[in-house]
Design an enzyme around this catalytic site. Structure first.
Site, PDB file in Angstrom:
ATOM      1  N   ASP A 171       3.368   3.939   6.950  1.00 42.77           N
ATOM      2  CA  ASP A 171       3.839   3.199   7.519  1.00 42.77           C
ATOM      3  C   ASP A 171       5.223   3.334   8.366  1.00 42.77           C
ATOM      4  OD1 ASP A 171       0.795   2.224   6.431  1.00 42.77           O
ATOM      5  OD2 ASP A 171       1.993   0.923   6.740  1.00 42.77           O
ATOM      6  N   GLU A 198      -7.084  -0.346  11.796  1.00 45.09           N
ATOM      7  CA  GLU A 198      -5.627  -0.862  11.462  1.00 45.09           C
ATOM      8  C   GLU A 198      -3.964  -0.490  12.570  1.00 45.09           C
ATOM      9  OE1 GLU A 198      -5.198  -1.457   7.277  1.00 45.09           O
ATOM     10  OE2 GLU A 198      -4.664   0.215   7.115  1.00 45.09           O
TER      11      GLU A 198
END
Length: 534
Positions: A70, A302
């Site tokens: 991420d 997401e």
């Protein structure tokens, strides 16, 4: 509840296209500035994709892009800095702070610089227990925290890091989230906090406290039927922040995952926080969801990343679809307004639950390599000097690579060059960026055999390559059967009606690694087409 709560890091796209890719006309402004000096000198990166042998904490100076998850990338005038989720093969990061950073001058060679947060701020536990007390719940003396998915942006003369901290304890009992401890309730809320610094090089941050926390519309009804119940107590899930400043100087935090969708929250530019958080509405407005149902809180999307393309006049919202360990794939939609409607390439309204296309990445495999899975939750950045855009994410090795049961927990940072179609959609190049010199490409260079992957969406399935031959007679055989032409100025290969952006890239699967030609494009319905010359 979010799927990432369940994953144990310790084990760990018709052939009618839109339009040509054009890097000359589309030069939007962005978030980083880095001058580049053209050069024909090139040495390929030599680090291994399977970094298990150097995964230990003691080898962190050799990690380069190992143990990246991420990522968020920002440029300070000298270095690119990358920060990400607390995740590492074998959990080697544990006990060494949070939101680990690394830096690079070329987006290829990265040096680990340490954690940006030495310890979880005390406000997280205090705020959690104050909320619990008001709900008639006992305090949690030692919460189980997860530190996830920061975003870093320069705002004025400061750098702001918005970070996620999840509380992985059951609401009812306060016990740590394990199947054995399940008490018939959902797990606790997540928080997005803020840190600031004036110097990334110093890596010293001042914490500014809470920005927003998960929000519910169910009052004290936090009961969960069983571990297969995914209806989610919290409507908005306060994780995965992204940040954008509009041309009108509005500041927006875009956040969320699964649950009821993705939320946009306007931020006070001075404080870096919303002006109030008194009602559910104050926590933001939904801008994207995967299913048009208020009752469905298992949206399977997401990791929002939001950017503005000044030339096209669109905001672009990149989304991660599906679970993160294998199936992860990247989608993108666009809008002229932060709050929507957000629209895909097929015209569907993503704000109202339309399935988002184009797809930009998907689990894939070229020959001579295990392939990559779990490729999403991206950062998107631009070099203002050259106008070039880049996509950064993690990639995971498939399970049992090299006989390693835990190989899916090997998370390598991937950076890829982005090209843009004339219709203003991004395409991501198939090979990782390696700063390969972009010398001229003429038509005859394309003649020969290629590996081609025309991707369809296939859950948890690697897309594999087939052979494509570009003949000197302007005909193709193999993956496509059509005439082909090449525009040397735009560096666009046309096969029938399919337009493919061509450039020089690194053949990461070759041994030794070497320079080759690569292409990327989109079909009319938004499926990526990737290729590299053999």
């Amino acid at each position: 509840m979010r799927l990432k709560h369940l994953f144990n890091f310790s084990i760990g796209l018709t052939s009618v296209l839109l339009a040509a890719c054009n890097t000359d006309d589309l030069q939007p402004t962005g978030i980083v500035t880095k001058p580049k000096t053209p050069s024909t000198e090139f040495t390929p990166p030599t680090y291994a994709d399977d970094y298990a042998s150097i995964a230990s904490w003691g080898n962190r100076t050799s990690w380069n892009l190992a143990n990246v998850h991420d990522p968020s990338v920002v440029y300070d005038g000298e270095y690119y800095y990358m920060y990400g989720t607390d995740a590492s093969y074998g959990n080697e990061h544990v006990g060494h702070g949070h939101f680990h950073g690394r830096r690079s001058k070329d987006l290829v060679n990265w040096t680990y610089i340490g954690a940006s947060m030495p310890a979880t701020p005390t406000w997280v536990k205090d705020t959690l227990n104050n909320i619990r007390e008001r709900a008639g719940l006992t305090p949690i003396d030692a919460p189980t925290f997860g530190h996830w998915a920061p975003v870093v942006r320069k705002v004025g003369d400061k750098y702001r890091m918005y970070y996620s901290i999840i509380v992985d304890n059951y609401i009812e009992s306060g016990k740590t989230n394990t199947p054995a401890n399940f008490d018939g309730s959902w797990t606790e809320r997540a928080f997005i906090g803020l840190m600031e610094t004036t110097s990334l090089k110093d890596n010293t941050w001042t914490d500014r406290g809470m920005v927003v926390s998960s929000a519910t519309d169910r009052g004290t009804n936090w009961s969960r039927a069983n571990l297969d119940d995914w209806s989610a107590y919290f409507k908005w899930n306060a994780i995965d922040p992204s940040y954008v400043v509009t041309p009108e100087n509005e500041h927006w935090l875009v956040y969320g995952s699964w649950h009821s969708g993705i939320v946009a929250l306007e931020i006070n530019p001075t404080t870096g926080k919303p002006d109030k958080l008194e009602t559910l509405t104050d926590h933001g407005v939904r801008i994207a969801r995967r299913q048009n149902s208020d009752a469905n809180r298992w949206q399977a999307q997401e990791g929002p990343e939001i950017i503005y393309n000044e030339t096209t006049g669109f905001y672009y919202l990149f989304l991660a679809y599906d679970e993160l360990s294998v199936a992860y794939n990247t989608r993108v939609c666009r809008s002229t307004n932060i709050t929507g409607p957000w629209v895909g390439i097929d015209g569907k309204d993503i704000t109202q639950g339309g399935d988002c296309w184009p797809m930009l990445t998907h689990p894939y495999k070229f020959n001579n390599h295990s392939g990559w899975v779990g490729i999403s939750h991206c950062a998107v950045l631009q070099d203002e000097a050259s106008g070039e855009w880049y996509y950064a994410s993690q990639g995971r090795l498939p399970e049992n690579t090299g006989g390693n049961t835990f190989s899916n927990a090997i998370m390598m940072g991937h950076i890829r060059h982005i090209r843009w179609t004339d219709d203003g959609w991004p395409v991501v190049m198939p090979e990782r960026y390696a700063a390969v010199p972009q010398t001229a490409i003429v038509k005859n260079d394309l003649v020969g055999t290629w590996e081609n992957i025309t991707m369809e969406y296939q859950y948890k399935t690697l897309q594999t390559s087939t052979t494509l031959t570009l003949g000197a007679d302007g005909k193709t055989t193999g993956a496509f059967t059509a005439d082909w032409t090449y525009d040397e100025t735009k560096k666009v290969l046309t096969i029938g009606d399919l337009k493919l952006c061509v450039e020089r890239g690194l053949d990461w699967e070759a041994s030794p690694r070497n320079i080759t030609l690569i292409y990327s494009g989109l079909t009319a319905n938004g499926r990526p087409v990737w290729g590299k010359k053999k």
